[in-house]
Design an enzyme around this catalytic site. Structure first.
Site, PDB file in Angstrom:
ATOM      1  N   ARG A   1       4.558   8.203  -4.435  1.00 47.74           N
ATOM      2  CA  ARG A   1       5.913   7.822  -4.842  1.00 47.74           C
ATOM      3  C   ARG A   1       5.921   6.438  -5.464  1.00 47.74           C
ATOM      4  NH1 ARG A   1       8.681   7.785   0.236  1.00 47.74           N
ATOM      5  NH2 ARG A   1       6.756   8.372   1.283  1.00 47.74           N
TER       6      ARG A   1
ATOM      7  N   HIS B   1       6.547  10.503   9.038  1.00 45.66           N
ATOM      8  CA  HIS B   1       6.340  10.242   7.609  1.00 45.66           C
ATOM      9  C   HIS B   1       6.988  11.373   6.820  1.00 45.66           C
ATOM     10  CE1 HIS B   1       4.349   9.350   3.818  1.00 45.66           C
ATOM     11  NE2 HIS B   1       3.772   8.295   4.349  1.00 45.66           N
TER      12      HIS B   1
END
Length: 467
Positions: free
Chosen positions: A274, A251
């Protein structure tokens, strides 16, 4: 009547347990830890569903076919397994409905994550969705255990050390309790032990299949050591097989805690950060990637930045984005993982860059969002991009982390564990992160909780028919 034995108390094991009960069976759930939940309670971005009531209410157009197409694209043509992806995506809306209607879980908010063509990642208005969903199923199973019918039992500090097998059929488990006593249980078995994202031992799965990742930090709990993988492949006859074991998801955004920057275990900076508009910056305040790209792509770009000496990478949220994900951000702030700055000037001062340069990054990003210019990194989905540089900002240092293991036990779309010839091993099922082949080379954000629920429900229903 023999109970269904479920090994693992994360979301998949809990989903399997409730599915067994719904189909009239009895269940015994074992977990090697003192508390249930596993990695599921940490999941922070949400759970995917295509064609849900929440999407319809928000006028979001989506379908299982669109979700299937996005998942196949993410998995890659050489590793995509259509039958498993179909099971995941076609059961996604029913899974969301099951959680909201049967358990009262709030999944009313819908956002978009990297690699998705439309918003389909569901969460509620409270805290992290992994905790909200998993804790609700935990509480309901405890309530079932307390009922006079005694159809459910939960055994903690119970480490399963062997699957029992008669000829080609699995007939139960042997486990060790908290006092070291070895005990046996009879019944069909569902393996829901999670992945191997914390198995960093010299002879462990990561060292064996991805030695290049041994030095990375992880966001997995220390329980994620591939126990189920070992159990299934250690059967004396007709043992299970493992697939895609070198497919480990790194990740892009794990928090670097300023108080302990070298810590091996880190907190995940949710992809939802995000999704609501957080942007990624190099040490000089420049963007370098479409923040909404797939995880493997963003990670690769981050490595380039770091290896070229342009790190550390920062995740920056404006006030609107931080407000939309307030419960997450409040938690991260309380842990010291994020810092709050009064305005962009303070951010620039902390980064030791020119305020003018970093301001130009945000002005350009706003122009791309408005459509006046095309984003040089190909970004097309923008949220909360109208950022006032005189308002507050949240900033975190981030690093790639071992997150999810796509490889695991080979199963079919009915959650039967398969042997080397592709035949089901009687009496043995698997669900959740322990299974392999659902996500190919890259898992889409929001599909881990979904995989846990979908295959947990399938495994529980099928195991209940055998008991």
């Amino acid at each position: 009547m023999e109970p269904v034995i479920i090994v693992g108390g994360g979301l998949s094991g809990l989903s399997a347990a409730h599915s067994v009960l719904e189909h009239g069976g009895k269940v015994v759930l074992l977990d090697k830890k003192q508390a249930l939940g596993g990695n599921s309670v940490k999941a922070s971005s949400g759970i995917n569903g295509a064609g849900t009531e929440s999407q319809a209410r928000l006028n979001i157009s989506d379908s299982p076919q669109d979700f299937y197409d996005d998942t196949v694209k993410s998995a890659g043509p050489e590793l995509a397994r259509p039958h498993l992806i179909t099971a995941l995506t076609s059961n996604s809306a029913p899974a969301i409905n099951w959680l909201t209607k049967n358990f009262g879980v709030d999944l009313s908010l819908v956002s978009i994550l990297g690699g998705h063509s439309t918003p389909r990642t569901h969460r509620g208005t409270g805290g992290a969705p992994g905790w909200a969903i998993t804790s609700t199923l935990m509480k309901k199973l405890v309530a079932e255990e307390e009922k006079p019918e005694k159809r459910a039992r939960i055994l903690k500090n119970a480490k399963v050390i062997k699957l029992l097998q008669t000829e080609n059929k699995v007939t139960g488990v042997e486990y060790e309790d908290g006092q070291g006593q070895k005990l046996k249980l009879k019944g069909p078995v569902v393996i829901a032990t999670g992945g191997f994202g914390a198995d960093f031992s010299p002879t462990g799965f990561i060292a064996t299949h991805r030695p290049d990742l041994v030095q990375l930090p992880t966001v997995n709990g220390d329980h994620a050591t591939g126990d189920g993988h070992v159990l299934v492949t250690s059967l004396p006859s007709h043992s299970g097989v493992l697939v895609d074991m070198n497919q480990v998801q790194v990740h892009p955004t794990g928090f670097i805690d300023p108080a302990q920057p070298e810590a091996k275990t880190k907190f995940l900076a949710a992809e939802a950060l995000r999704g609501v508009g957080g942007i990624l910056l190099t040490k000089d305040g420049s963007r370098f990637v479409d923040e909404m790209e797939k995880r493997d792509f963003v990670t690769a770009k981050m490595w380039e930045v770091i290896q070229n000496g342009n790190g550390p990478v920062r995740l920056v949220l404006g006030l609107q984005a931080a407000t939309e994900l307030k419960s997450h951000c409040d938690f991260y702030l309380s842990k010291g993982l994020m810092r709050k700055f009064a305005n962009l000037g303070e951010v620039a001062e902390d980064m030791r860059v020119s305020p003018k340069e970093i301001q130009s990054t945000f002005v350009a990003h706003k122009s791309y969002a408005s459509g006046h210019e095309k984003d040089p990194f190909g970004k097309t989905y923008f949220r909360n991009s109208d950022i006032d540089i005189e308002e507050s900002f949240l900033v975190a240092l981030i690093t790639p982390v071992v997150h999810y293991t796509m490889g695991g036990v080979l199963v079919d779309e009915q959650a039967h564990v398969l042997d080397a010839s592709g035949k089901p091993i009687l009496g043995l099922y698997a669900s959740g992160e322990v299974i392999g082949g659902v996500h190919g080379k890259n898992r889409l954000g929001g599909s881990s909780l979904l995989e846990a629920v979908v295959f947990g429900r399938i495994a529980g229903e099928n195991a209940a028919k055998l008991e």
